[in-house]
Design an enzyme around this catalytic site. Structure first.
Site, PDB file in Angstrom:
ATOM      1  CG  ASP A  24      -1.889   1.159   1.245  1.00 28.33           C
ATOM      2  OD1 ASP A  24      -2.993   0.995   0.693  1.00 28.33           O
ATOM      3  OD2 ASP A  24      -1.541   2.234   1.770  1.00 28.33           O
ATOM      4  CB  ILE A  25       1.091   4.181  -2.273  1.00 26.22           C
ATOM      5  CG1 ILE A  25       1.413   3.312  -3.500  1.00 26.22           C
ATOM      6  CG2 ILE A  25       1.904   5.483  -2.325  1.00 26.22           C
ATOM      7  CD1 ILE A  25       1.042   3.956  -4.824  1.00 26.22           C
ATOM      8  CG  ASN A  56      -4.181  11.209  -5.659  1.00 24.25           C
ATOM      9  OD1 ASN A  56      -3.398  11.300  -6.597  1.00 24.25           O
ATOM     10  ND2 ASN A  56      -4.888  10.120  -5.422  1.00 24.25           N
ATOM     11  CG  HIS A 104      -7.084  12.935  -8.553  1.00 22.33           C
ATOM     12  ND1 HIS A 104      -7.151  11.838  -7.717  1.00 22.33           N
ATOM     13  CD2 HIS A 104      -7.803  13.918  -7.939  1.00 22.33           C
ATOM     14  CE1 HIS A 104      -7.890  12.135  -6.660  1.00 22.33           C
ATOM     15  NE2 HIS A 104      -8.299  13.383  -6.775  1.00 22.33           N
ATOM     16  CG  ASP A 115      -4.214   8.655 -12.571  1.00 19.78           C
ATOM     17  OD1 ASP A 115      -4.572   8.187 -11.474  1.00 19.78           O
ATOM     18  OD2 ASP A 115      -5.016   9.128 -13.406  1.00 19.78           O
ATOM     19  CD  GLU A 142      -4.520   4.042  -1.680  1.00 21.71           C
ATOM     20  OE1 GLU A 142      -4.723   4.439  -0.525  1.00 21.71           O
ATOM     21  OE2 GLU A 142      -5.387   4.085  -2.577  1.00 21.71           O
TER      22      GLU A 142
END
Length: 320
Positions: A191-192, A199, A204, A208, A235
């Site tokens: 998980d980031i 973001n 966004h 991405d 994420e």
């Protein structure tokens, strides 16, 4: 008679009588065909291999290698087997005609031939040949399109790693294999860290791009062809490691963190690091019938939660 089908078609005329070859040559060049001439079977085979004509007009009565033998050899070669062959001969008995079709000819014209009949038969088989080529092109194109559709059906559009559907199918497959063979199965759930803040800070579009880079880093770190990298959602990314003990999965997880660190993706909104980091949960099990793949996923999710509770940017393992 339409000439479009003749235009730029290449026809090989095989006849050991120069006078006969010249007559056919004149007829065909009058229809804008490219005409090749061979005086015997051996020469015909060589020219056909080199030039790949669209059609062959083949005499039967020739010395050394007759038309039947020549046709058989043409049909035995991968390079020339699909070239239509029309026999052109003075032989008109039923036995000769039947043998001609048996060795692979598509038609038969008796000498002396009528020009209109010869052109009509050539036109028919050139048309069939062209249609076959078009069908082959369409088939290849359709196969490529189907392959692309299959690829798109299992690939995450943004990150270009496997999508959730592919992940679930592959996990189910490797789970069953683990049950059969009694071999370990590991998964890594990444998980980031602070991705919402990322973001909010960068937008966004940049977010991405970050997801793409993280996917690329994980892909670089995961070496074996049997290992699957997939986007689990948002994420989160998951790596399925078949026939991998906990120690092996831990090494892969460390390689993932090391590779991502080398990317040095700025993250000024992170409270733990100036660059993007991952929290990682690892789960390992030797699959059994009493469990389901969801058992392994829940364990990895629990390990991931613990990694976040421990301050993020770390690895926690769970063995079942």
């Amino acid at each position: 008679m339409q000439t479009d089908i003749f235009h730029k078609s290449t026809i090989l005329v095989v006849d050991d009588t120069p006078h006969n070859a010249r007559i056919v040559y004149k007829v065909l060049t009058g229809k804008n065909c490219e005409v090749l001439i061979a005086e015997d079977g051996r020469s015909a085979l060589a020219v056909a291999q080199a030039e790949h004509p669209d059609l062959i007009l083949l005499d039967i009565m020739m010395p050394e290698l007759d038309g039947f033998e020549t046709c058989e050899l043409l049909k035995q070669s991968e390079e020339t087997k699909d070239i239509p062959v029309i026999f052109m001969t003075a032989l008109s008995d039923l036995e000769s005609k039947v043998r001609g079709f048996e060795v692979g000819a598509v038609d038969y014209v008796t000498k002396p031939f009528q020009q209109k009949e010869l052109l009509a038969r050539i036109q028919t088989h050139l048309t069939i040949r062209n249609l076959q080529r078009e069908l082959l092109i369409q088939k290849v194109s359709l196969e490529k399109a189907n392959e692309e559709l299959k690829r798109l059906a299992i690939i995450d559009d943004l990150t270009q790693v496997a999508n959730r559907r592919r992940l679930e199918d592959y996990l189910q497959k490797e789970w069953k294999r683990g049950v059969r063979e009694k071999i370990p199965l590991s998964i890594i759930l990444c998980d980031i860290d602070f991705f919402k803040q990322y973001n909010d800070t960068y937008g966004h579009v940049v977010g991405d791009q970050c997801l793409k880079q993280v996917a690329q880093a994980i892909n670089q770190a995961v070496k074996r062809p049997a290992d699957l990298v997939a986007r689990y959602g948002g994420e989160e990314f998951m790596v399925i490691l078949p026939n991998t003990p906990l120690e092996g999965a831990l090494k892969v997880a460390r390689d993932i963190q090391k590779t991502l660190h080398s990317f040095r993706i700025d993250h000024e909104a992170s409270s733990i690091n100036a660059h993007v980091t991952l929290s990682i949960g690892i789960a390992n099990i030797i699959p059994e019938h009493i469990y389901q793949p969801t058992t392994l996923i829940k364990a990895a999710d629990t390990a991931l939660y613990t990694a976040k509770q421990n301050g993020r940017n770390c690895i926690v393992t769970e063995y079942l």
